[in-house]
Scaffold this active site. Sequence first.
Site, PDB file in Angstrom:
ATOM      1  N   THR A 264      -0.042   1.163   6.883  1.00  0.00           N
ATOM      2  CA  THR A 264       0.112   0.011   5.995  1.00  0.00           C
ATOM      3  C   THR A 264       0.365  -1.230   6.834  1.00  0.00           C
ATOM      4  O   THR A 264       1.115  -1.171   7.806  1.00  0.00           O
ATOM      5  CB  THR A 264       1.260   0.203   4.982  1.00  0.00           C
ATOM      6  OG1 THR A 264       1.415  -1.026   4.243  1.00  0.00           O
ATOM      7  CG2 THR A 264       2.581   0.551   5.653  1.00  0.00           C
ATOM      8  N   GLY A 265      -0.273  -2.315   6.466  1.00  0.00           N
ATOM      9  CA  GLY A 265      -0.085  -3.536   7.236  1.00  0.00           C
ATOM     10  C   GLY A 265      -1.281  -4.449   7.105  1.00  0.00           C
ATOM     11  O   GLY A 265      -2.090  -4.299   6.173  1.00  0.00           O
TER      12      GLY A 265
ATOM     13  N   GLY B  40      -4.544  -5.314   7.297  1.00  0.00           N
ATOM     14  CA  GLY B  40      -5.717  -4.460   7.442  1.00  0.00           C
ATOM     15  C   GLY B  40      -6.716  -4.899   8.500  1.00  0.00           C
ATOM     16  O   GLY B  40      -7.245  -4.069   9.242  1.00  0.00           O
TER      17      GLY B  40
ATOM     18  N   ARG C  62     -13.910  -7.913  -0.083  1.00  0.00           N
ATOM     19  CA  ARG C  62     -13.109  -7.558   1.103  1.00  0.00           C
ATOM     20  C   ARG C  62     -12.570  -6.116   1.005  1.00  0.00           C
ATOM     21  O   ARG C  62     -12.076  -5.688  -0.019  1.00  0.00           O
ATOM     22  CB  ARG C  62     -11.943  -8.539   1.225  1.00  0.00           C
ATOM     23  CG  ARG C  62     -11.043  -8.314   2.431  1.00  0.00           C
ATOM     24  CD  ARG C  62      -9.825  -7.482   2.092  1.00  0.00           C
ATOM     25  NE  ARG C  62      -8.942  -7.343   3.259  1.00  0.00           N
ATOM     26  CZ  ARG C  62      -7.899  -6.506   3.301  1.00  0.00           C
ATOM     27  NH1 ARG C  62      -7.616  -5.756   2.278  1.00  0.00           N
ATOM     28  NH2 ARG C  62      -7.165  -6.419   4.386  1.00  0.00           N
TER      29      ARG C  62
ATOM     30  N   THR D 110       0.826  -1.204   0.000  1.00  0.00           N
ATOM     31  CA  THR D 110       0.000   0.000   0.000  1.00  0.00           C
ATOM     32  C   THR D 110       0.861   1.255   0.000  1.00  0.00           C
ATOM     33  O   THR D 110       1.966   1.237   0.520  1.00  0.00           O
ATOM     34  CB  THR D 110      -0.870  -0.056   1.275  1.00  0.00           C
ATOM     35  OG1 THR D 110      -1.794  -1.110   1.126  1.00  0.00           O
ATOM     36  CG2 THR D 110      -1.603   1.233   1.551  1.00  0.00           C
TER      37      THR D 110
ATOM     38  N   GLY E 291     -10.022  -3.395   3.197  1.00  0.00           N
ATOM     39  CA  GLY E 291      -9.045  -3.313   4.282  1.00  0.00           C
ATOM     40  C   GLY E 291      -9.167  -2.021   5.069  1.00  0.00           C
ATOM     41  O   GLY E 291     -10.182  -1.318   5.002  1.00  0.00           O
ATOM     42  N   ASP E 292      -8.122  -1.713   5.802  1.00  0.00           N
ATOM     43  CA  ASP E 292      -8.124  -0.521   6.650  1.00  0.00           C
ATOM     44  C   ASP E 292      -7.893   0.769   5.876  1.00  0.00           C
ATOM     45  O   ASP E 292      -8.325   1.845   6.305  1.00  0.00           O
ATOM     46  CB  ASP E 292      -7.005  -0.646   7.709  1.00  0.00           C
ATOM     47  CG  ASP E 292      -5.634  -0.768   7.048  1.00  0.00           C
ATOM     48  OD1 ASP E 292      -5.483  -1.642   6.159  1.00  0.00           O
ATOM     49  OD2 ASP E 292      -4.723  -0.001   7.398  1.00  0.00           O
TER      50      ASP E 292
HETATM   51  N1  ASP Z   1      -3.456  -2.411   4.749  1.00  0.00           N
HETATM   52  C1  ASP Z   1      -3.710  -2.933   3.438  1.00  0.00           C
HETATM   53  C2  ASP Z   1      -4.929  -3.816   3.450  1.00  0.00           C
HETATM   54  O1  ASP Z   1      -5.099  -4.565   4.403  1.00  0.00           O
HETATM   55  C3  ASP Z   1      -2.579  -3.730   2.898  1.00  0.00           C
HETATM   56  C4  ASP Z   1      -1.274  -3.004   2.849  1.00  0.00           C
HETATM   57  O2  ASP Z   1      -0.981  -2.181   3.703  1.00  0.00           O
HETATM   58  O3  ASP Z   1      -0.509  -3.273   1.905  1.00  0.00           O
HETATM   59  O4  ASP Z   1      -5.672  -3.777   2.505  1.00  0.00           O
END
Ligand code: ASP
Length: 316
Positions: A233-234, A236, A210, A182, A212-213
């Site tokens: 980022t992480g 989610g 789905r 991300t 994410g965050d």
């Molecule tokens: N946080 C993002 C998600 O869960 C993924 C990412 O940070 O690459 O969609």
Amino acid sequence: MTKFSIAIHGGAGTILKKDMTPELEAEYRNALKQALDAGYAVLENGGAALNAVKAAVVMMEDNVLFNAGKGSVFTKKGLNEMDAAIMDGSTLNAGAVAGVRNIRNPVELAEEVMLHSGHVFLSGKGANDFAIKQGIKLEPDEYFYSEYRYDQWREIRDSDLYKLDHKSDKLIGLMKDKKFGTVGAVACDGNGTVAAATSTGGMTNKRYGRIGDSPMIGVGTYANNKTCAISCTGHGEIFIKAVAAYDVSCLMEYKNFSLQQACEEVVLKKLVHLQGEGGLIGVDAKGNTALVFNSAGMYRGFKNSDGENGIAIYGN
Ligand code: ASP
């Protein structure tokens, strides 16, 4: 005039020097520098934090190296569905989109939602219809094709696994990967206004719509002049449970934590406790920046009007 500054990330996770070629590392560094410079140029010319974060994120969305815009990962059905959000800390105005397709720059659509939809968060076909009505740039499916992402998907498309970008041999629950591609940016302009933006393709092989965050206001993206601007980022699902970005802001607002302390509390304690791997970037209204992660690495960079700057990939 306050110190102005910008920080960016291009994802966090199991990013190790041993897995990287010098050429690829140079490409990442160069891509981060271009995005940082694009955002910083806006601030240097007296522009608003909102425009700075948008400029930096657009640059990364257009770069196939990152899991956002052009380089977005594939869903279970072999499509590219993207999420993005943007927020202005002076007004708390925010815009977000989830599960959009064929949008060249989802962050621009998020801004359009903020400015012209009368809503904050649009999803799926409705968000795409709005994009068409507003004349947002569209691209055909082929634009979002990259061999690397396609191969990532092909490897797991017949399974129930889903994958958080790039390659890794580690398994976390249903996930077969621990890298997060991300992109995001936070900035403080010369007027002390902060802004944040985040954009992502989500997870390889994701299904059931789905989300994410990243596009959720207060989770992957948040900005408030009283406290800070944050982009995460992480993993989610865990960041959602932690309400990560707003938690940083709350620690500053209600507990008088500094930006750095608040980011460390959330990333190094709360998220670690929940086994939520990843990181975040933050800026406060005095132009201080923080780049904190609990994973092996995070593509990241910052630059400010005191002449300080840096680009880094791995942990210490
Ligand atoms: N946080 C993002 C998600 O869960 C993924 C990412 O940070 O690459 O969609």
